[in-house]
Design a protein around this motif. Structure first.
Motif, PDB file in Angstrom:
ATOM      1  N   LEU A 156       0.753  -1.173  -0.074  1.00  0.00           N
ATOM      2  CA  LEU A 156      -0.072  -0.077   0.134  1.00  0.00           C
ATOM      3  C   LEU A 156       0.922   1.492  -0.289  1.00  0.00           C
ATOM      4  CD1 LEU A 156      -2.889  -1.184   2.457  1.00  0.00           C
ATOM      5  CD2 LEU A 156      -2.959  -0.812  -0.155  1.00  0.00           C
ATOM      6  N   LEU A 157       2.107   1.135   0.438  1.00  0.00           N
ATOM      7  CA  LEU A 157       3.005   2.338   0.186  1.00  0.00           C
ATOM      8  C   LEU A 157       3.871   2.373  -0.797  1.00  0.00           C
ATOM      9  CD1 LEU A 157       3.906   2.435   4.207  1.00  0.00           C
ATOM     10  CD2 LEU A 157       2.357   4.016   2.871  1.00  0.00           C
ATOM     11  N   LYS A 158       3.575   1.329  -1.707  1.00  0.00           N
ATOM     12  CA  LYS A 158       4.551   1.199  -2.797  1.00  0.00           C
ATOM     13  C   LYS A 158       4.972   2.631  -3.535  1.00  0.00           C
ATOM     14  CE  LYS A 158       5.410  -1.234  -7.126  1.00  0.00           C
ATOM     15  NZ  LYS A 158       4.806  -2.322  -7.814  1.00  0.00           N
ATOM     16  N   TYR A 159       3.837   3.552  -3.600  1.00  0.00           N
ATOM     17  CA  TYR A 159       4.167   4.838  -4.462  1.00  0.00           C
ATOM     18  C   TYR A 159       4.311   5.845  -3.581  1.00  0.00           C
ATOM     19  CZ  TYR A 159       2.667   1.666  -8.323  1.00  0.00           C
ATOM     20  OH  TYR A 159       2.873   0.463  -9.120  1.00  0.00           O
ATOM     21  N   TYR A 160       4.526   5.731  -2.295  1.00  0.00           N
ATOM     22  CA  TYR A 160       4.155   6.781  -1.124  1.00  0.00           C
ATOM     23  C   TYR A 160       5.207   8.115  -1.850  1.00  0.00           C
ATOM     24  CZ  TYR A 160       4.398   9.207   3.328  1.00  0.00           C
ATOM     25  OH  TYR A 160       4.085  10.134   4.096  1.00  0.00           O
ATOM     26  N   ASP A 161       6.561   7.643  -2.183  1.00  0.00           N
ATOM     27  CA  ASP A 161       7.530   8.584  -2.427  1.00  0.00           C
ATOM     28  C   ASP A 161       7.000   9.633  -3.645  1.00  0.00           C
ATOM     29  OD1 ASP A 161       9.016   7.851  -0.133  1.00  0.00           O
ATOM     30  OD2 ASP A 161      10.135   6.503  -1.302  1.00  0.00           O
ATOM     31  N   GLU A 162       6.239   8.921  -4.445  1.00  0.00           N
ATOM     32  CA  GLU A 162       6.062   9.622  -5.705  1.00  0.00           C
ATOM     33  C   GLU A 162       4.809  10.763  -5.456  1.00  0.00           C
ATOM     34  OE1 GLU A 162       4.544   7.371  -8.991  1.00  0.00           O
ATOM     35  OE2 GLU A 162       6.039   5.922  -8.758  1.00  0.00           O
ATOM     36  N   LEU A 163       4.326  10.619  -4.182  1.00  0.00           N
ATOM     37  CA  LEU A 163       2.823  11.404  -4.052  1.00  0.00           C
ATOM     38  C   LEU A 163       3.247  12.673  -3.406  1.00  0.00           C
ATOM     39  CD1 LEU A 163       0.785   8.811  -2.184  1.00  0.00           C
ATOM     40  CD2 LEU A 163       0.765   9.280  -4.530  1.00  0.00           C
ATOM     41  N   ASP A 164       2.528  13.945  -3.723  1.00  0.00           N
ATOM     42  CA  ASP A 164       2.494  15.209  -2.986  1.00  0.00           C
ATOM     43  C   ASP A 164       2.143  14.929  -1.625  1.00  0.00           C
ATOM     44  OD1 ASP A 164      -0.039  15.636  -3.081  1.00  0.00           O
ATOM     45  OD2 ASP A 164      -0.148  16.421  -4.931  1.00  0.00           O
ATOM     46  N   GLN A 165       2.324  16.148  -0.961  1.00  0.00           N
ATOM     47  CA  GLN A 165       2.063  16.047   0.449  1.00  0.00           C
ATOM     48  C   GLN A 165       0.654  15.714   0.820  1.00  0.00           C
ATOM     49  OE1 GLN A 165       4.332  15.917   2.718  1.00  0.00           O
ATOM     50  NE2 GLN A 165       3.182  15.807   4.392  1.00  0.00           N
ATOM     51  N   THR A 166      -0.235  16.349   0.066  1.00  0.00           N
ATOM     52  CA  THR A 166      -1.705  16.118   0.412  1.00  0.00           C
ATOM     53  C   THR A 166      -2.151  14.649  -0.013  1.00  0.00           C
ATOM     54  OG1 THR A 166      -2.003  18.204  -0.629  1.00  0.00           O
ATOM     55  CG2 THR A 166      -3.841  17.113  -0.171  1.00  0.00           C
ATOM     56  N   GLN A 167      -1.575  14.323  -0.951  1.00  0.00           N
ATOM     57  CA  GLN A 167      -1.864  12.597  -1.162  1.00  0.00           C
ATOM     58  C   GLN A 167      -1.063  11.857  -0.211  1.00  0.00           C
ATOM     59  OE1 GLN A 167      -0.263  12.631  -5.235  1.00  0.00           O
ATOM     60  NE2 GLN A 167      -2.240  12.825  -6.176  1.00  0.00           N
ATOM     61  N   LYS A 168       0.001  12.231   0.273  1.00  0.00           N
ATOM     62  CA  LYS A 168       0.645  11.467   1.375  1.00  0.00           C
ATOM     63  C   LYS A 168      -0.201  11.451   2.384  1.00  0.00           C
ATOM     64  CE  LYS A 168       5.542  11.593   0.161  1.00  0.00           C
ATOM     65  NZ  LYS A 168       6.828  12.525   0.089  1.00  0.00           N
ATOM     66  N   GLU A 169      -0.681  12.484   2.827  1.00  0.00           N
ATOM     67  CA  GLU A 169      -1.507  12.425   4.155  1.00  0.00           C
ATOM     68  C   GLU A 169      -2.946  11.828   3.868  1.00  0.00           C
ATOM     69  OE1 GLU A 169      -1.800  16.613   4.998  1.00  0.00           O
ATOM     70  OE2 GLU A 169       0.208  16.941   5.453  1.00  0.00           O
ATOM     71  N   GLU A 170      -3.320  12.137   2.596  1.00  0.00           N
ATOM     72  CA  GLU A 170      -4.589  11.182   2.333  1.00  0.00           C
ATOM     73  C   GLU A 170      -4.563   9.725   2.413  1.00  0.00           C
ATOM     74  OE1 GLU A 170      -6.879  12.760  -1.139  1.00  0.00           O
ATOM     75  OE2 GLU A 170      -8.203  10.751  -1.142  1.00  0.00           O
ATOM     76  N   LEU A 171      -3.307   9.191   1.934  1.00  0.00           N
ATOM     77  CA  LEU A 171      -3.078   7.757   2.059  1.00  0.00           C
ATOM     78  C   LEU A 171      -3.059   7.230   3.329  1.00  0.00           C
ATOM     79  CD1 LEU A 171      -2.570   4.984   0.267  1.00  0.00           C
ATOM     80  CD2 LEU A 171      -0.114   5.746   0.473  1.00  0.00           C
ATOM     81  N   LEU A 172      -2.255   7.939   4.267  1.00  0.00           N
ATOM     82  CA  LEU A 172      -2.083   7.404   5.504  1.00  0.00           C
ATOM     83  C   LEU A 172      -3.473   7.379   6.333  1.00  0.00           C
ATOM     84  CD1 LEU A 172       1.344   9.062   6.678  1.00  0.00           C
ATOM     85  CD2 LEU A 172       1.066   6.787   5.701  1.00  0.00           C
ATOM     86  N   ALA A 173      -4.330   8.452   5.956  1.00  0.00           N
ATOM     87  CA  ALA A 173      -5.590   8.556   6.766  1.00  0.00           C
ATOM     88  C   ALA A 173      -6.195   7.565   6.425  1.00  0.00           C
ATOM     89  CB  ALA A 173      -6.064  10.036   6.531  1.00  0.00           C
ATOM     90  N   ARG A 174      -6.322   7.180   4.943  1.00  0.00           N
ATOM     91  CA  ARG A 174      -7.306   6.093   4.481  1.00  0.00           C
ATOM     92  C   ARG A 174      -6.668   4.699   5.118  1.00  0.00           C
ATOM     93  NH1 ARG A 174     -10.619   7.355   0.114  1.00  0.00           N
ATOM     94  NH2 ARG A 174     -10.547   9.438  -0.532  1.00  0.00           N
ATOM     95  N   ILE A 175      -5.479   4.659   5.151  1.00  0.00           N
ATOM     96  CA  ILE A 175      -4.806   3.241   5.653  1.00  0.00           C
ATOM     97  C   ILE A 175      -5.381   3.334   7.060  1.00  0.00           C
ATOM     98  CG2 ILE A 175      -3.068   1.834   6.159  1.00  0.00           C
ATOM     99  CD1 ILE A 175      -1.494   3.082   3.875  1.00  0.00           C
ATOM    100  N   GLY A 176      -5.238   4.253   7.928  1.00  0.00           N
ATOM    101  CA  GLY A 176      -5.677   4.376   9.242  1.00  0.00           C
ATOM    102  C   GLY A 176      -7.395   3.942   9.544  1.00  0.00           C
ATOM    103  N   LYS A 177      -7.846   4.107   8.338  1.00  0.00           N
ATOM    104  CA  LYS A 177      -9.296   3.670   8.745  1.00  0.00           C
ATOM    105  C   LYS A 177      -9.698   2.198   8.101  1.00  0.00           C
ATOM    106  CE  LYS A 177     -11.323   8.032   7.837  1.00  0.00           C
ATOM    107  NZ  LYS A 177     -11.638   8.981   6.745  1.00  0.00           N
ATOM    108  N   ILE A 178      -8.730   1.639   7.584  1.00  0.00           N
ATOM    109  CA  ILE A 178      -9.008  -0.053   7.343  1.00  0.00           C
ATOM    110  C   ILE A 178      -9.468  -0.702   8.297  1.00  0.00           C
ATOM    111  CG2 ILE A 178      -8.328  -2.048   5.833  1.00  0.00           C
ATOM    112  CD1 ILE A 178      -6.570   0.029   4.082  1.00  0.00           C
ATOM    113  N   ASP A 179     -10.464  -1.672   8.099  1.00  0.00           N
ATOM    114  CA  ASP A 179     -10.912  -2.682   9.205  1.00  0.00           C
ATOM    115  C   ASP A 179     -10.028  -3.901   8.692  1.00  0.00           C
ATOM    116  OD1 ASP A 179     -11.824  -4.697  10.749  1.00  0.00           O
ATOM    117  OD2 ASP A 179     -13.962  -4.231  10.196  1.00  0.00           O
ATOM    118  N   PHE A 180      -8.803  -4.111   9.036  1.00  0.00           N
ATOM    119  CA  PHE A 180      -8.020  -5.347   8.540  1.00  0.00           C
ATOM    120  C   PHE A 180      -8.372  -6.584   9.217  1.00  0.00           C
ATOM    121  CE2 PHE A 180      -5.007  -1.809   8.106  1.00  0.00           C
ATOM    122  CZ  PHE A 180      -4.413  -2.176   6.864  1.00  0.00           C
ATOM    123  N   SER A 181      -9.610  -6.705  10.272  1.00  0.00           N
ATOM    124  CA  SER A 181      -9.839  -7.933  10.707  1.00  0.00           C
ATOM    125  C   SER A 181     -10.601  -8.689   9.634  1.00  0.00           C
ATOM    126  CB  SER A 181     -10.796  -7.641  12.164  1.00  0.00           C
ATOM    127  OG  SER A 181     -11.821  -7.050  11.711  1.00  0.00           O
TER     128      SER A 181
END
Ligand code: UTP
Length: 408
Positions: free
Chosen positions: A18-43
């Motif tokens: 899920l972090l494969k493209y992290y370095d390519e993202l701009d700051q807003t997208q980076k924050e968005e990705l982390l926020a979205r990952i934080g909300k995933i119900d992995f269970s």
């Protein structure tokens, strides 16, 4: 969670793709990705590694229904009880409209589909028209809560506003958004839908009560005095909502829930059947039936397992609250999931390429202590719009609307 915390968490879960493209993202997208990952119900994904979590069936037996002939005999009494409950504000309605309607191949909310031929007639409009029949009869508004998803919420709400709620009193119309679940490849790795966005889809219609309560609507409905909730699908345009006879029969039966059913059109019809399982009500899918169960008949020559559900249920609110913490089984379904490939390019697969995870409202029935199986006439109450043509389609629904004297 910051980047380091997210990375550690994903390493533990084997989901670092899920972090494969992290370095390519701009700051807003980076924050968005982390926020979205934080909300995933992995269970939800645990079921892939633990086959023992899959639903195990108990002892299935047929459940007979309150048949049409009997309902017709007692209709006046049922209707009287139902109308009294509606007048007293005890009945609410829940419209499940969070699905993606992929089979229809229409990219807007399914309820906004225009079924009209000589005039506009939207799916949502058909449903509101049907509910208005009851509102007029009872001379009382029935509160209706519409479940949407992140994907179709804004379009649904603005559609209702644009069409002035099709004449319904907007004070009695509520919206709430259902939860989302991750979508994975066949190895359980969550896809990226965009470089900054994990692939997510609505988590099925089974989580509606938790989402409804989470949105504060349980409190709202409690204040209104709602004791019964009629839950139904968006796509059956002949759906009778808060049907006084159904409400009255369920109340008189002293069951904690009711389910509308139709007689099977053929022994092998592909419908979920209302049965009992280990003594409690339960819906069994057609593919779980043995041939013997499918074709067995009773002493009157009627099919033993005869009553298919049409996704129209009436639940006692008290009972829903009682089972709120109970876990529903997770259904793993193969679907076509758009994803960012290894080359960084977006793919739209033609064939299923992974799993989605869903909770289903039909599983709520098995958590109920008992359930009234209430037979309705298929030709008057069942016209689902799943496909564009053929069975359960726009075509067949139009025909059925005309047969029921609805101008289209
Ligand atoms: P379906 O099983 O027909 O699913 O939903 P769907 O997503 O609408 O359609 P397909 O399978 O992609 O073609 C039955 C009912 O449950 C609702 C739907 O909106 C419909 O009213 N539903 C389904 C939800 O509210 N949320 C979901 O996550 C799934």
């Amino acid at each position: 969670m910051n980047f380091e915390e997210t990375k550690t968490m994903l390493e533990n879960k084997g989901q670092t793709q899920l972090l494969k493209y992290y370095d390519e993202l701009d700051q807003t997208q980076k924050e968005e990705l982390l926020a979205r990952i934080g909300k995933i119900d992995f269970s939800l994904l645990e079921i892939l590694d633990n086959p023992s979590m899959k639903q195990k069936r108990g002892d299935i037996k047929p459940l007979s229904a309150l048949k049409l002939s009997e309902i017709d005999k007692n209709r006046d009494s049922y209707e009287k009880t139902g109308i009294e409950a509606i007048k007293a504000g005890k009945v609410g309605a829940i419209l499940l409209a969070g699905g993606q309607g992929t089979r229809l191949g229409y990219d807007k909310p399914k309820g906004t589909y225009n079924l009209g031929v000589t005039k506009e007639l939207y799916i949502f409009e058909c449903l509101i028209n049907n509910l208005m029949d009851v509102v007029k009869k009872a001379d009382a508004w029935v509160p209706i809560a519409i479940m949407t998803s992140d994907i179709n919420h804004d379009d649904t709400v603005s559609f209702f506003k644009e069409h002035d709620y099709f004449g319904y009193n907007s004070d009695y119309v509520y919206f709430f958004v259902q939860d989302m679940a991750p979508a994975t490849d066949y190895n359980g790795k969550i896809y990226l839908e965009e470089k900054y966005k994990p692939a997510m889809s609505p988590n099925g219609n089974g989580g509606w009560f938790t989402s409804f309560a989470g949105a504060g609507l349980l409190d709202e409905f409690n204040k209104l005095g709602v004791e019964w909730m009629n839950v139904f699908a968006v796509d059956n345009v002949l759906q009778r909502i808060a049907d006084p006879s159904f409400v009255g029969a369920t109340i008189q039966s002293e069951c904690v829930c009711g389910a509308k059913v139709v007689s099977k059109a053929a022994p092998d019809e592909k419908v979920g059947l209302l049965c009992t399982e280990d003594g409690r009500p339960s819906i069994v899918e057609y593919y779980e039936m043995t041939d013997e169960m499918m074709y067995s008949k009773d002493e009157n020559g009627d099919l033993l397992y005869n009553y298919g559900v049409i996704l129209n249920y009436l639940f006692s609110v008290k009972e829903l609250i009682r089972i709120m913490e109970d876990k529903l089984p997770i259904h793993v379904v193969e679907k076509k999931i758009p994803y960012i490939g290894d080359d960084g390019v977006k793919n739209k697969p033609e064939k299923p390429n992974g799993y989605k995870f869903e909770l289903l409202v039909l599983d709520l029935i098995h958590l109920m202590k008992d359930c009234l199986s209430y037979e309705v006439r298929r030709e008057n109450e069942f016209a689902p719009v799943k496909n564009l043509t053929g069975i359960d389609s726009v075509e067949s629904a139009r025909e059925l609307l005309v047969k029921n004297n609805v101008e289209i």
